[in-house]
Design an enzyme around this catalytic site. Structure first.
Site, PDB file in Angstrom:
ATOM      1  CG  HIS A  49      -1.930  -1.032   1.342  1.00  0.00           C
ATOM      2  ND1 HIS A  49      -2.121  -1.794   2.475  1.00  0.00           N
ATOM      3  CD2 HIS A  49      -2.849  -1.464   0.440  1.00  0.00           C
ATOM      4  CE1 HIS A  49      -3.122  -2.642   2.271  1.00  0.00           C
ATOM      5  NE2 HIS A  49      -3.573  -2.477   1.030  1.00  0.00           N
TER       6      HIS A  49
ATOM      7  CE  LYS B  71     -21.048  -9.944   8.701  1.00  0.00           C
ATOM      8  NZ  LYS B  71     -21.325 -11.111   7.880  1.00  0.00           N
TER       9      LYS B  71
ATOM     10  NE  ARG C 100      -2.546  -7.833  -4.278  1.00  0.00           N
ATOM     11  CZ  ARG C 100      -3.335  -8.187  -3.276  1.00  0.00           C
ATOM     12  NH1 ARG C 100      -2.834  -8.342  -2.078  1.00  0.00           N
ATOM     13  NH2 ARG C 100      -4.619  -8.385  -3.462  1.00  0.00           N
TER      14      ARG C 100
ATOM     15  CB  SER D 224      -4.383  -6.699   4.614  1.00  0.00           C
ATOM     16  OG  SER D 224      -4.004  -5.435   4.144  1.00  0.00           O
TER      17      SER D 224
END
Ligand code: PNS
Length: 166
Positions: free
Chosen positions: A20, A44, A93, A131
């Site tokens: 990022h 969530k 990517r 991530s």
């Protein structure tokens, strides 16, 4: 639309990775102002709260004077309009990102045709980073330090330690 070339770079950033930061740094060189948009509903059960993700990103890009970090909810096109941005930046990517990114770009173009999506290819040395991979490695106690900025590494280690002590 403003005469300044303004772009938004949206994402969940849970957590921000070196991939990022690489996209942010390179995008900041080709626009006048880059607004990093942190999506309010990442998942969530995010690793980091919205405030934590915004703070981590702000710290990690503090050396880039034309970059701002802001939270957003709702449609990306509405956030971009509010920021007076004419460009959405997304990183690619590899081919595995292509189809979902094409659909997102086409949906956003349907919603707001004058907003262009511009793709930057992720630096090949960082293209395996995600991530979710960072979170998985961290959860099993592996070394993920090459994948994230230093401040994010510290924050993840603090979270993991806290969880272990619970
Ligand atoms: O980091 P991510 O999870 O790949 O980012 C996805 C993001 C934030 C770009 C995307 O989910 C998004 O733009 N969400 C906001 C709602 C929206 O506008 N959806 C696309 C139009 S249908």
């Amino acid at each position: 639309m403003s005469k300044q070339r303004i772009a938004v770079y949206p994402g969940s950033f849970d957590p921000p990775t070196r991939g990022h930061i690489n996209i942010i740094e390179r995008a900041s060189r080709v626009v006048d102002k880059l607004v990093v948009g942190v999506l309010i509903n990442a998942s969530k059960s995010p690793m980091f709260t919205l405030d934590e993700r915004v703070a981590l990103l702000k710290e990690a890009v503090a050396y880039l004077p034309n970059v701002e970090v802001r939270a957003f909810s709702g449609l990306l096109v509405d956030f971009a309009k509010k920021q007076r941005a004419g460009i959405i930046i997304r990183g690619l990517r590899g081919v595995s990102d292509f189809e979902s990114e094409r659909d997102l770009a086409n949906a956003n173009r349907m919603l707001l045709p004058e907003l262009e999506t511009v793709f930057l290819m992720t630096d090949p040395s960082l293209s395996f980073i995600s991530s979710s991979l960072v979170k998985e490695i961290a959860s099993f106690g592996g070394d993920f330090s090459a994948m994230v900025p230093v401040n994010v590494k510290e924050a993840i280690l603090n979270k993991t330690l806290k969880k272990e002590n619970e």
